[in-house]
Scaffold this active site. Structure first.
Site, PDB file in Angstrom:
ATOM      1  N   SER A 121       6.322  34.367 -18.422  1.00 45.38           N
ATOM      2  CA  SER A 121       7.434  34.960 -17.488  1.00 45.38           C
ATOM      3  C   SER A 121       8.692  34.080 -17.352  1.00 45.38           C
ATOM      4  CB  SER A 121       6.730  34.825 -16.106  1.00 45.38           C
ATOM      5  OG  SER A 121       6.108  33.618 -15.965  1.00 45.38           O
ATOM      6  N   HIS A 142       6.490  41.479 -20.370  1.00 43.88           N
ATOM      7  CA  HIS A 142       6.184  40.605 -19.345  1.00 43.88           C
ATOM      8  C   HIS A 142       5.726  41.656 -18.097  1.00 43.88           C
ATOM      9  CE1 HIS A 142       7.720  38.283 -15.558  1.00 43.88           C
ATOM     10  NE2 HIS A 142       6.294  38.046 -15.589  1.00 43.88           N
ATOM     11  N   GLU A 154       8.960  43.847 -18.144  1.00 48.20           N
ATOM     12  CA  GLU A 154      10.120  43.149 -18.803  1.00 48.20           C
ATOM     13  C   GLU A 154      10.043  43.119 -20.417  1.00 48.20           C
ATOM     14  OE1 GLU A 154      12.435  40.473 -15.471  1.00 48.20           O
ATOM     15  OE2 GLU A 154      10.721  39.849 -16.374  1.00 48.20           O
ATOM     16  N   ASN A 192      12.440  36.810 -12.372  1.00 44.21           N
ATOM     17  CA  ASN A 192      12.068  35.299 -12.121  1.00 44.21           C
ATOM     18  C   ASN A 192      13.378  34.539 -11.961  1.00 44.21           C
ATOM     19  OD1 ASN A 192       9.452  35.646 -11.845  1.00 44.21           O
ATOM     20  ND2 ASN A 192       8.842  34.638 -13.899  1.00 44.21           N
TER      21      ASN A 192
END
Length: 596
Positions: A121, A142, A154, A192
């Site tokens: 991540s 991800h 992702e 993130n």
């Protein structure tokens, strides 16, 4: 034609790895699930069976489907079991050296055409890929936790990832029923990169004792509609995991100070306070792994008695202003049983406010949320006026006029002369310093901020803003009033943005910077935050609703007060405002609303 994946491998069977196994097996893929030891393998098996059993109990999975799903999973110890898979995804802890060692071994074990994927991540997919002799077949996939539930994936390509590999993985995500956003290899990717700056800022706010953990979390849930408050979310993620992600983003992302982990975070990790998994983080839990919060030494006292302690009696309330916010506040107080005096600049404005309040109350009747008797009683409690002198005997005045400091200061100076001693004087400002307004009076101890959210009759949150001169009695009165209104009052200091705007708008500004850098599209960024983080609106949807000019003004105030370089308004935001692209109200902002 995309390649056909028949067997996939998953390395690491913690919560995330076991969830990924479930996603693949639910969608008809045979899975080789690999761990480092028999003990770890058994824990992974228990996690998977527990998840599928819960799905059966909730009626989301038939028993036969569960049995078929589990039959597709081959649990094995050691990477050699992955010799015949078409794709392998690694889901081990976020340590670069560990991932590089695993990928070097996968490169040796797996067949030449196999795709090697990492679920990282925050780490560099590029740095992981160079541990292999096939970096063009390495990609980031991800998933978000819990993987069986969260829709977003992702897909992270490096500068050498083959276009065919990207296309094959995108097709696989579609087969899995996921929504993918394809992006390049950058610290934090989309979700993130936007989420953790906000979380870290919230930790800093708590560390500085600006507000309590409960009030910070309640503010963001009730003020922004988020599924969890930031500190509760940190406990769920794991403070050690959050620390690693922030530290990686700080080192890889240009050493932005907002990503430098808050000192408190490091101290808590060192002390073993890791969140839910350890039984204690920002909150205390019933036991390690439990989601149930239990009272601890920081839990505030509950009940009306605690709220009313030291509060003054409030029976009659004055509301000054004629805009949407003033109209909503009048309705809120009148429905709660208070006598209300509405003061506007002239009889014409009073008539408009009166009509707006009647219209809103009538809608409540039509929708079954208010009886005709209650509507009539609320209207009967309101007195309409065009002179401040009628506020001479009220117990509380709420100011809701234009957001210009000079106007508010002049008004408060007048209220100081008119109102009786002991009256609480409140401003609804969302961005101006409350202390500047307070010092326009001879009674700054009686002045406080009551920041209602729009629309006031619906939004459950009020930010109660104390200045360094506000008395404890005034604060207690404000809290008791909010409770009687049926609102959640959160208490904070007099700082630009208070809680909600101070945490929300830097996140929105970061999203604009991400778009400005051509890292991703507005649509994909919005998808990432809605599907990956459970946000009710993506950042660009929200910016267009709020108004780009309003957003820019708030961001400028935050930057001027905090002088944090990362808070400087994104140039793209300034350019759009200059061009007159203000969002929905002008027909165009980040999107064109004239075609909808």
């Amino acid at each position: 034609m995309a390649r056909e994946f028949t067997r996939v491998g998953v390395v690491g069977l913690g919560t995330m790895g076991a969830g990924i196994v479930e996603v693949f097996a639910r969608n008809g893929l045979d899975v080789t699930a690999v761990e480092i030891s028999e003990g770890a393998l058994e824990r992974g098996r228990v996690t998977l069976t527990g998840s599928t059993d819960r799905a059966v109990a909730k009626g989301k999975l038939a028993e036969a489907e569960r049995d078929a799903l589990l039959a597709r999973v081959d649990f094995r110890v050691g990477l050699d079991a992955l010799h015949d898979v078409d794709l392998v995804i690694e889901a081990v802890p976020e340590h670069l050296d560990l991932k590089q060692r695993i990928f070097a071994e996968l490169d040796r074990v797996c067949k030449p055409e196999a795709i090697l994927a990492t679920n990282t991540s925050s780490l560099s997919v590029t740095e992981i890929s160079v541990a292999t002799s096939r970096p063009n077949q390495v990609i980031g996939i991800h998933f978000f936790n819990p993987a069986p539930v969260m829709k977003l994936v992702e897909v992270v390509r490096t500068v050498v990832t083959s276009a065919d590999v990207v296309a094959d993985v995108e097709a696989l995500c579609e087969r899995l029923g996921k929504v993918d956003v394809t992006i390049s290899d950058r610290a934090g990717f989309i979700a993130n990169a936007l989420l953790f700056g906000y979380l870290n800022h919230a930790v800093g706010m708590f560390e500085a004792r600006y507000a309590t953990r409960e009030d910070i979390d309640a503010a963001m849930k009730l003020g922004c509609g988020l599924p969890m408050g930031p500190l509760a979310l940190m406990d769920l993620i794991g403070l050690d995991t959050a620390y690693e992600i922030l530290d990686t983003m700080y080192r890889r992302g240009g050493r932005d100070r907002r990503h430098a982990p808050a000192p408190l975070l490091k101290q808590m990790v060192t002390a073993g306070l890791l969140g839910r998994k350890s039984g204690r983080g920002f909150y205390t839990y019933e036991r390690p792994g439990s989601p149930k919060v239990v009272p601890d030494e920081y839990t505030p006292p509950a009940g009306d008695a605690a709220l009313a302690d030291g509060a003054r009696a409030i029976a009659k309330v004055g509301v000054v202003g004629s805009g949407t916010m003033a109209t909503g506040i009048i309705e809120v107080f009148a429905k709660a049983g208070y006598e209300v005096i509405s003061v506007t600049r002239g009889a014409e404005k009073s008539a408009k406010v009166c009509e707006a309040v009647k219209t809103s109350l009538n809608k409540g009747v039509v929708r079954g949320k208010l009886s005709e008797t209650d509507r009539d009683a609320a209207l009967g409690r309101i007195t309409w006026s065009a002179t401040l002198d009628h506020l001479a005997d009220v117990d509380l005045v709420v100011e809701a006029v234009i957001e210009e400091l000079s106007v508010k200061k002049a008004l408060f100076a007048s209220l100081d002369e008119i109102c009786k001693p002991g009256v609480v004087l409140a401003t609804t400002t969302s961005s101006l310093p409350v202390i500047d307004v307070a010092m326009a009076t001879q009674r700054p101890a009686d002045v406080i901020g009551l920041h209602f959210f729009n629309p006031a009759p619906i939004m459950p949150l009020v930010e109660i803003v104390r200045t360094i001169r506000t008395s404890a009695e005034t604060s207690a009165t404000a809290r008791a009033v909010c409770a009687k209104l049926g609102k959640t009052g959160v208490v904070c200091g007099d700082r630009s943005g208070f809680i909600v705007n101070a945490l929300l708008f830097p996140y929105l500004n970061d999203a604009v910077r991400m778009l400005e850098a051509s890292y991703s599209t507005a649509d994909d960024i919005d998808y990432a935050m809605k599907l990956g983080c459970g946000y009710p609106m993506g950042p660009f949807e929200l910016l267009d609703v709020v108004g780009l000019d309003v957003s820019l003004a708030i961001q400028r105030e935050l930057y001027l007060e905090l002088r944090e370089p990362g808070f400087a308004p994104a140039p793209l935001l300034e350019h759009l405002v200059t061009a007159g692209y203000l969002g929905r109200k002008s027909g165009r902002g980040f999107r064109d609303h004239t075609r909808r």
